[in-house]
Design a protein around this motif. Structure first.
Motif, PDB file in Angstrom:
ATOM      1  N   THR A   1      40.015  35.135  40.879  1.00 58.90           N
ATOM      2  CA  THR A   1      40.330  36.788  40.837  1.00 58.90           C
ATOM      3  C   THR A   1      41.244  37.244  39.845  1.00 58.90           C
ATOM      4  OG1 THR A   1      40.178  36.292  43.245  1.00 58.90           O
ATOM      5  CG2 THR A   1      40.908  38.289  42.643  1.00 58.90           C
TER       6      THR A   1
ATOM      7  N   THR B   1      40.758  40.219  36.883  1.00 61.14           N
ATOM      8  CA  THR B   1      41.436  41.229  37.040  1.00 61.14           C
ATOM      9  C   THR B   1      42.717  41.405  36.262  1.00 61.14           C
ATOM     10  OG1 THR B   1      42.879  40.418  38.910  1.00 61.14           O
ATOM     11  CG2 THR B   1      40.594  41.796  39.630  1.00 61.14           C
TER      12      THR B   1
ATOM     13  N   CYS C   1      46.024  43.428  46.633  1.00 57.30           N
ATOM     14  CA  CYS C   1      44.634  43.524  46.795  1.00 57.30           C
ATOM     15  C   CYS C   1      44.129  42.300  46.322  1.00 57.30           C
ATOM     16  CB  CYS C   1      43.832  44.721  46.214  1.00 57.30           C
ATOM     17  SG  CYS C   1      44.194  46.178  47.114  1.00 57.30           S
ATOM     18  N   SER C   2      44.388  41.689  44.949  1.00 55.65           N
ATOM     19  CA  SER C   2      43.970  40.667  44.385  1.00 55.65           C
ATOM     20  C   SER C   2      44.136  39.470  45.100  1.00 55.65           C
ATOM     21  CB  SER C   2      44.532  40.310  42.932  1.00 55.65           C
ATOM     22  OG  SER C   2      44.254  41.859  42.305  1.00 55.65           O
TER      23      SER C   2
ATOM     24  N   ASP D   1      42.058  39.754  48.589  1.00 54.77           N
ATOM     25  CA  ASP D   1      40.878  39.874  48.790  1.00 54.77           C
ATOM     26  C   ASP D   1      40.346  38.916  47.624  1.00 54.77           C
ATOM     27  OD1 ASP D   1      38.223  40.470  49.226  1.00 54.77           O
ATOM     28  OD2 ASP D   1      38.253  42.487  48.025  1.00 54.77           O
TER      29      ASP D   1
ATOM     30  N   GLU E   1      50.007  47.469  44.529  1.00 53.34           N
ATOM     31  CA  GLU E   1      48.700  47.665  45.230  1.00 53.34           C
ATOM     32  C   GLU E   1      47.635  46.487  44.468  1.00 53.34           C
ATOM     33  OE1 GLU E   1      46.614  51.490  46.636  1.00 53.34           O
ATOM     34  OE2 GLU E   1      48.577  52.165  45.553  1.00 53.34           O
TER      35      GLU E   1
END
Ligand SMILES: [Zn+2]
Length: 465
Positions: free
Chosen positions: A368, A372, A345-346, A349, A341
């Motif tokens: 990103t 993250t 997402c990384s 987005d 997940e």
């Protein structure tokens, strides 16, 4: 092995349970995040924005949320004392011609009605590319229709086709097709200005008349211009130099409210395609802020030459404390304890709100990932641990589809493991009389050695049908 209905059912159940677990975790994490924001609320954050003094001097205002103070500095960093008391210059947004490139697919009905708040008038468009529209008014008190405006003026009935304002449907998507003029005491709307295909119209609500102020099929955008905006952002009446700005392909024209041309400014070649915020402290001091970049300021002369250019740094300072950043990352890890997940997402987005869409995907992705990586690492470790637990359980119970279950848990982490755990019941494991291994007793033979389990010793209380 053939996939049986039973297996599909149990896999579906596991997925549903995993989604439920993920939702529950998300709720917990959102609560934690709220708590964090509340506890650490802006102990040191500030917002920066551009404020232009009435004389045209740009200042960078920063609003400190902790101390509720505002500080003004000039572009070279000099503190402006009592900056908040200085009257600010209003700006006018003049859209660039980019809307003409919009791929037009017609308009939904709700987009065809423009409520011209705070008036009781609506602009109603037919939604077509080469479309047309008219104004219709309703009394806020009685809710009754109070009339219409077509090109010829006020009328009690709906304007026929030849009395409507011709307007390209794409202009409605801008939401900037009209401008509203207030009375001097700002209490009442006196006029509306509409940029139709054949020019700029003034709809005089008091005089019930319509006038074509500026004829022209090449008008790109228009706006009302207030020179002086006081502290509370309301146009102030005392030195209220104001008028209309109309943008053509290469010029900005200044008109008074009756359409008289006051002066014109050529636009620099570099700015012909951009949306512009126009600041005018005097006829010769024009400053343009390029939108949406917002950080480039240009001063132009009447010949359209850029005479000065400044870059301002308005990026909100990253002032979140390390503790807050760490806690936020922990909250995200709790919310999505799933490597798949987080990674998805990384990867999807990648453009955060401080980054422009023009930044290349690879650059944005690298940033990103840089932001993250701790979350990716922690969720990665968690996912590997849960995948190991899942694998061990599969082996201990001698169950099929071990690889599929392990991969499922490896990708989706804790929620998937919860789904896996609860999608079936787990029978007791007792030592096999033949090989001695702990074997689940939900089947007739040992999963390890294949030896049939002996039938339970009758106790004399069995019911034999
Ligand atoms: Zn055995």
């Amino acid at each position: 092995m053939k996939i049986r209905l039973e297996q599909i059912q149990s896999a579906t159940l596991a997925v549903i349970l995993a989604i439920g677990a993920a939702a529950a975790l998300l709720i917990i994490a959102l609560s934690v995040d709220l708590l964090i924001s509340y506890t650490f609320f802006n102990k040191s954050s500030s917002n920066r924005y551009l404020a232009i003094a009435f004389d045209g001097t740009p200042m960078i205002a920063s609003f400190d949320l902790k101390n509720i103070t505002e500080e003004y500095r000039t572009l070279d960093g000099q503190l402006v004392s009592d900056g908040w008391k200085i009257h600010k210059l209003g700006s006018t947004l003049l859209r660039g011609p980019a809307w003409q490139l919009n791929n037009y697919r017609g308009l939904q009905w709700n987009k065809r009605i423009e409520k011209l708040s705070p008036t009781e008038w609506y602009f109603l468009h037919d939604g077509r590319l080469q479309g047309s529209g008219y104004f219709v008014g309703y009394s806020p008190e009685t809710k009754f229709n109070i009339g219409y405006f077509g090109r010829a003026g006020f009328r009690p009935d709906e304007p026929p086709a030849d009395d409507r304002f011709q307007m390209d449907g794409r202009k409605l998507l801008l939401g900037e097709i009209y401008n509203i003029q207030f009375s001097d005491d700002y209490s009442r709307v006196t006029s509306l200005y509409l940029l139709a295909d054949d020019g700029l119209y003034k709809i005089d609500l008091d005089g019930h008349s319509v006038k074509l102020l500026l004829k022209g099929t090449n008008l790109v955008s228009a706006g009302i211009y207030h020179a002086n905006v006081s502290v509370d952002n309301q146009p102030s009446a005392d030195t209220n130099a104001h008028g209309l700005l109309v943008r053509t392909a290469d010029q900005v024209l200044e008109l008074d409210f009756n359409g008289k041309l006051l002066r014109s400014h050529l636009l620099p070649q570099e700015l012909l395609n951009s949306d512009l915020l126009w600041y005018e402290s005097s006829a010769t001091n024009i400053m343009i802020q390029e939108s949406p970049k917002h950080e480039e300021l240009y001063w132009i002369d009447t010949g359209g030459k850029i005479v000065r250019q400044e870059h301002v740094d308005l990026q909100q300072e990253s002032t979140k404390s390390l503790a807050m950043q760490t806690l936020e990352k922990v909250a995200v890890t709790i919310a999505m304890p799933s490597f798949g997940e987080v990674a998805a997402c990384s990867a999807v987005d990648v453009w955060d709100q401080n980054m422009r869409k023009s930044v290349a995907y690879s650059v944005a992705l690298r940033k990103t990932l840089g932001d993250t990586w701790e979350i990716l690492l922690s969720t990665g470790i968690i996912s590997i641990c849960t995948a190991c637990l899942c694998y061990r359980r599969q082996r201990n119970y001698g169950l099929p589809w071990t690889i599929s279950w392990t991969v499922f848990v490896l990708v989706f982490g804790v929620p998937a493991y919860v789904g896996y755990l609860f999608h079936r019941s787990w029978p007791a494991r007792l030592p096999c009389p033949s090989c001695g291994r702990l074997a689940p007793r939900d089947r007739s033979a040992c999963f390890a050695c294949g030896h049939e389990f002996p039938a339970p010793i009758p106790k004399g209380i069995e019911i034999i049908a």
